[in-house]
Design a protein around this motif. Structure first.
Motif, PDB file in Angstrom:
ATOM      1  N   ASP A   1      20.985 -10.805  -1.584  1.00  0.00           N
ATOM      2  CA  ASP A   1      20.565 -10.878  -2.984  1.00  0.00           C
ATOM      3  C   ASP A   1      19.081 -11.217  -3.119  1.00  0.00           C
ATOM      4  OD1 ASP A   1      23.163 -10.291  -3.745  1.00  0.00           O
ATOM      5  OD2 ASP A   1      23.663 -12.371  -4.258  1.00  0.00           O
ATOM      6  N   ALA A   2      18.550 -12.009  -2.172  1.00  0.00           N
ATOM      7  CA  ALA A   2      17.139 -12.410  -2.212  1.00  0.00           C
ATOM      8  C   ALA A   2      16.208 -11.336  -1.678  1.00  0.00           C
ATOM      9  CB  ALA A   2      16.946 -13.704  -1.420  1.00  0.00           C
ATOM     10  N   GLY A   3      16.763 -10.324  -1.023  1.00  0.00           N
ATOM     11  CA  GLY A   3      15.936  -9.225  -0.534  1.00  0.00           C
ATOM     12  C   GLY A   3      15.670  -9.205   0.963  1.00  0.00           C
ATOM     13  N   TRP A   4      16.390 -10.031   1.721  1.00  0.00           N
ATOM     14  CA  TRP A   4      16.227 -10.025   3.175  1.00  0.00           C
ATOM     15  C   TRP A   4      16.842  -8.752   3.753  1.00  0.00           C
ATOM     16  CZ3 TRP A   4      14.232 -13.646   6.702  1.00  0.00           C
ATOM     17  CH2 TRP A   4      13.736 -14.829   6.126  1.00  0.00           C
ATOM     18  N   ASP A   5      16.161  -8.156   4.740  1.00  0.00           N
ATOM     19  CA  ASP A   5      16.736  -7.078   5.545  1.00  0.00           C
ATOM     20  C   ASP A   5      17.211  -7.746   6.818  1.00  0.00           C
ATOM     21  OD1 ASP A   5      16.217  -4.937   3.827  1.00  0.00           O
ATOM     22  OD2 ASP A   5      14.172  -4.735   4.565  1.00  0.00           O
ATOM     23  N   PHE A   6      18.511  -8.012   6.899  1.00  0.00           N
ATOM     24  CA  PHE A   6      19.063  -8.777   8.010  1.00  0.00           C
ATOM     25  C   PHE A   6      20.554  -8.492   8.113  1.00  0.00           C
ATOM     26  CE2 PHE A   6      19.754 -12.391  10.741  1.00  0.00           C
ATOM     27  CZ  PHE A   6      18.508 -12.601  11.322  1.00  0.00           C
ATOM     28  N   PRO A   7      21.068  -8.379   9.346  1.00  0.00           N
ATOM     29  CA  PRO A   7      22.506  -8.154   9.497  1.00  0.00           C
ATOM     30  C   PRO A   7      23.319  -9.313   8.927  1.00  0.00           C
ATOM     31  CG  PRO A   7      21.353  -7.797  11.565  1.00  0.00           C
ATOM     32  CD  PRO A   7      20.372  -8.406  10.615  1.00  0.00           C
ATOM     33  N   PRO A   8      24.535  -9.091   8.561  1.00  0.00           N
ATOM     34  CA  PRO A   8      25.292  -7.864   8.698  1.00  0.00           C
ATOM     35  C   PRO A   8      25.221  -6.946   7.483  1.00  0.00           C
ATOM     36  CG  PRO A   8      26.782  -9.602   8.060  1.00  0.00           C
ATOM     37  CD  PRO A   8      25.404 -10.222   8.211  1.00  0.00           C
ATOM     38  N   ARG A   9      24.585  -7.381   6.398  1.00  0.00           N
ATOM     39  CA  ARG A   9      24.496  -6.517   5.209  1.00  0.00           C
ATOM     40  C   ARG A   9      23.523  -5.367   5.410  1.00  0.00           C
ATOM     41  NH1 ARG A   9      26.694  -8.193   0.224  1.00  0.00           N
ATOM     42  NH2 ARG A   9      26.137  -6.071  -0.307  1.00  0.00           N
ATOM     43  N   MET A  10      22.477  -5.588   6.160  1.00  0.00           N
ATOM     44  CA  MET A  10      21.494  -4.548   6.467  1.00  0.00           C
ATOM     45  C   MET A  10      21.381  -4.472   7.986  1.00  0.00           C
ATOM     46  SD  MET A  10      20.607  -3.454   3.492  1.00  0.00           S
ATOM     47  CE  MET A  10      19.200  -2.438   3.835  1.00  0.00           C
ATOM     48  N   GLY A  11      21.986  -3.490   8.578  1.00  0.00           N
ATOM     49  CA  GLY A  11      21.944  -3.356  10.026  1.00  0.00           C
ATOM     50  C   GLY A  11      23.112  -4.045  10.698  1.00  0.00           C
ATOM     51  N   THR A  12      23.019  -4.147  12.023  1.00  0.00           N
ATOM     52  CA  THR A  12      24.083  -4.707  12.852  1.00  0.00           C
ATOM     53  C   THR A  12      23.467  -5.677  13.844  1.00  0.00           C
ATOM     54  OG1 THR A  12      25.312  -2.633  12.676  1.00  0.00           O
ATOM     55  CG2 THR A  12      25.930  -4.091  14.464  1.00  0.00           C
ATOM     56  N   PHE A  13      24.117  -6.793  14.084  1.00  0.00           N
ATOM     57  CA  PHE A  13      23.619  -7.748  15.066  1.00  0.00           C
ATOM     58  C   PHE A  13      23.510  -7.076  16.430  1.00  0.00           C
ATOM     59  CE2 PHE A  13      25.474 -10.686  11.923  1.00  0.00           C
ATOM     60  CZ  PHE A  13      24.365 -11.478  11.697  1.00  0.00           C
ATOM     61  N   GLY A  14      22.412  -7.332  17.143  1.00  0.00           N
ATOM     62  CA  GLY A  14      22.217  -6.801  18.477  1.00  0.00           C
ATOM     63  C   GLY A  14      21.726  -5.373  18.534  1.00  0.00           C
ATOM     64  N   VAL A  15      21.480  -4.761  17.386  1.00  0.00           N
ATOM     65  CA  VAL A  15      21.000  -3.380  17.305  1.00  0.00           C
ATOM     66  C   VAL A  15      19.630  -3.395  16.619  1.00  0.00           C
ATOM     67  CG1 VAL A  15      21.456  -1.090  16.336  1.00  0.00           C
ATOM     68  CG2 VAL A  15      23.349  -2.485  17.191  1.00  0.00           C
ATOM     69  N   ILE A  16      18.697  -2.623  17.144  1.00  0.00           N
ATOM     70  CA  ILE A  16      17.339  -2.617  16.590  1.00  0.00           C
ATOM     71  C   ILE A  16      17.352  -2.101  15.160  1.00  0.00           C
ATOM     72  CG2 ILE A  16      14.996  -1.708  16.824  1.00  0.00           C
ATOM     73  CD1 ILE A  16      15.628  -1.394  19.849  1.00  0.00           C
ATOM     74  N   SER A  17      16.953  -2.979  14.263  1.00  0.00           N
ATOM     75  CA  SER A  17      16.770  -2.673  12.846  1.00  0.00           C
ATOM     76  C   SER A  17      15.867  -3.767  12.297  1.00  0.00           C
ATOM     77  CB  SER A  17      18.113  -2.636  12.100  1.00  0.00           C
ATOM     78  OG  SER A  17      18.760  -3.879  12.141  1.00  0.00           O
ATOM     79  N   PRO A  18      15.268  -3.579  11.126  1.00  0.00           N
ATOM     80  CA  PRO A  18      14.344  -4.588  10.601  1.00  0.00           C
ATOM     81  C   PRO A  18      14.988  -5.947  10.391  1.00  0.00           C
ATOM     82  CG  PRO A  18      14.110  -2.537   9.409  1.00  0.00           C
ATOM     83  CD  PRO A  18      15.338  -2.407  10.268  1.00  0.00           C
ATOM     84  N   ARG A  19      14.212  -6.981  10.663  1.00  0.00           N
ATOM     85  CA  ARG A  19      14.576  -8.373  10.382  1.00  0.00           C
ATOM     86  C   ARG A  19      13.429  -8.916   9.544  1.00  0.00           C
ATOM     87  NH1 ARG A  19      18.048  -6.188  13.010  1.00  0.00           N
ATOM     88  NH2 ARG A  19      19.436  -7.095  14.563  1.00  0.00           N
ATOM     89  N   THR A  20      13.478  -8.674   8.228  1.00  0.00           N
ATOM     90  CA  THR A  20      12.349  -9.049   7.373  1.00  0.00           C
ATOM     91  C   THR A  20      12.783  -9.872   6.176  1.00  0.00           C
ATOM     92  OG1 THR A  20      12.511  -6.930   6.213  1.00  0.00           O
ATOM     93  CG2 THR A  20      10.889  -7.070   7.976  1.00  0.00           C
ATOM     94  N   CYS A  21      11.855 -10.748   5.752  1.00  0.00           N
ATOM     95  CA  CYS A  21      12.035 -11.538   4.541  1.00  0.00           C
ATOM     96  C   CYS A  21      11.677 -10.660   3.342  1.00  0.00           C
ATOM     97  CB  CYS A  21      11.166 -12.789   4.601  1.00  0.00           C
ATOM     98  SG  CYS A  21       9.391 -12.485   4.435  1.00  0.00           S
ATOM     99  N   PRO A  22      11.928 -11.139   2.139  1.00  0.00           N
ATOM    100  CA  PRO A  22      11.620 -10.344   0.951  1.00  0.00           C
ATOM    101  C   PRO A  22      10.129 -10.029   0.773  1.00  0.00           C
ATOM    102  CG  PRO A  22      13.113 -12.141   0.397  1.00  0.00           C
ATOM    103  CD  PRO A  22      12.658 -12.375   1.798  1.00  0.00           C
ATOM    104  N   SER A  23       9.251 -10.794   1.427  1.00  0.00           N
ATOM    105  CA  SER A  23       7.808 -10.611   1.236  1.00  0.00           C
ATOM    106  C   SER A  23       7.163  -9.634   2.210  1.00  0.00           C
ATOM    107  CB  SER A  23       7.091 -11.956   1.376  1.00  0.00           C
ATOM    108  OG  SER A  23       7.594 -12.871   0.431  1.00  0.00           O
ATOM    109  N   CYS A  24       7.846  -9.308   3.294  1.00  0.00           N
ATOM    110  CA  CYS A  24       7.210  -8.512   4.346  1.00  0.00           C
ATOM    111  C   CYS A  24       7.708  -7.071   4.359  1.00  0.00           C
ATOM    112  CB  CYS A  24       7.440  -9.160   5.704  1.00  0.00           C
ATOM    113  SG  CYS A  24       6.504 -10.687   5.893  1.00  0.00           S
ATOM    114  N   PRO A  25       6.817  -6.152   4.714  1.00  0.00           N
ATOM    115  CA  PRO A  25       7.186  -4.734   4.728  1.00  0.00           C
ATOM    116  C   PRO A  25       7.936  -4.343   6.000  1.00  0.00           C
ATOM    117  CG  PRO A  25       4.914  -4.972   5.397  1.00  0.00           C
ATOM    118  CD  PRO A  25       5.402  -6.350   5.016  1.00  0.00           C
ATOM    119  N   MET A  26       8.757  -3.339   5.881  1.00  0.00           N
ATOM    120  CA  MET A  26       9.487  -2.789   7.010  1.00  0.00           C
ATOM    121  C   MET A  26       8.540  -2.092   7.988  1.00  0.00           C
ATOM    122  SD  MET A  26      12.847  -0.388   6.626  1.00  0.00           S
ATOM    123  CE  MET A  26      13.578  -1.420   5.379  1.00  0.00           C
ATOM    124  N   THR A  27       7.370  -1.704   7.507  1.00  0.00           N
ATOM    125  CA  THR A  27       6.421  -0.958   8.335  1.00  0.00           C
ATOM    126  C   THR A  27       5.808  -1.777   9.460  1.00  0.00           C
ATOM    127  OG1 THR A  27       4.653  -1.454   6.756  1.00  0.00           O
ATOM    128  CG2 THR A  27       5.801   0.657   6.493  1.00  0.00           C
TER     129      THR A  27
END
Length: 100
Positions: A34-60
């Motif tokens: 809800d706060a905008g984190w890109d973090f498993p398990p809602r965004m991606g999967t644990f142990g698999v390469i995907s973004p781990r970002t806070c709401p302030s930082c870009p995926m780039t």
């Protein structure tokens, strides 16, 4: 990446960390999403390469972006990116027992 809530989604708060700025917060899966984190398990999967970002930082600025979009090889990653990659690959989903 999936925004669907999984049945194994931890309900207890656990540490969410941003690979870009280093921010860490102890949040439940839903609160982080809800706060905008890109973090498993809602965004991606644990142990698999995907973004781990806070709401302030870009995926780039993530390892996922460097590998998937910029097509960098392991030899081209920075020491910081290699450290993040190791942390992601060693992840274990949080238990239902509390903060990890």
């Amino acid at each position: 990446m999936s925004a669907d809530c999984t049945t194994n989604s931890p309900t207890d708060p656990f540490v969410h960390w941003c690979e870009t700025c280093g921010r860490e917060e102890v949040l439940s899966t839903q609160d982080a999403f809800d706060a905008g984190w890109d973090f498993p398990p809602r965004m991606g999967t644990f142990g698999v390469i995907s973004p781990r970002t806070c709401p302030s930082c870009p995926m780039t600025s993530t390892v996922w972006w460097a590998i998937s979009v910029e097509k960098l090889s392991m030899d081209d990653l920075t020491p910081h990116q290699l450290k993040v990659l190791g942390r992601i690959l060693e992840e274990v989903p949080p238990s239902a027992g509390g903060v990890q």
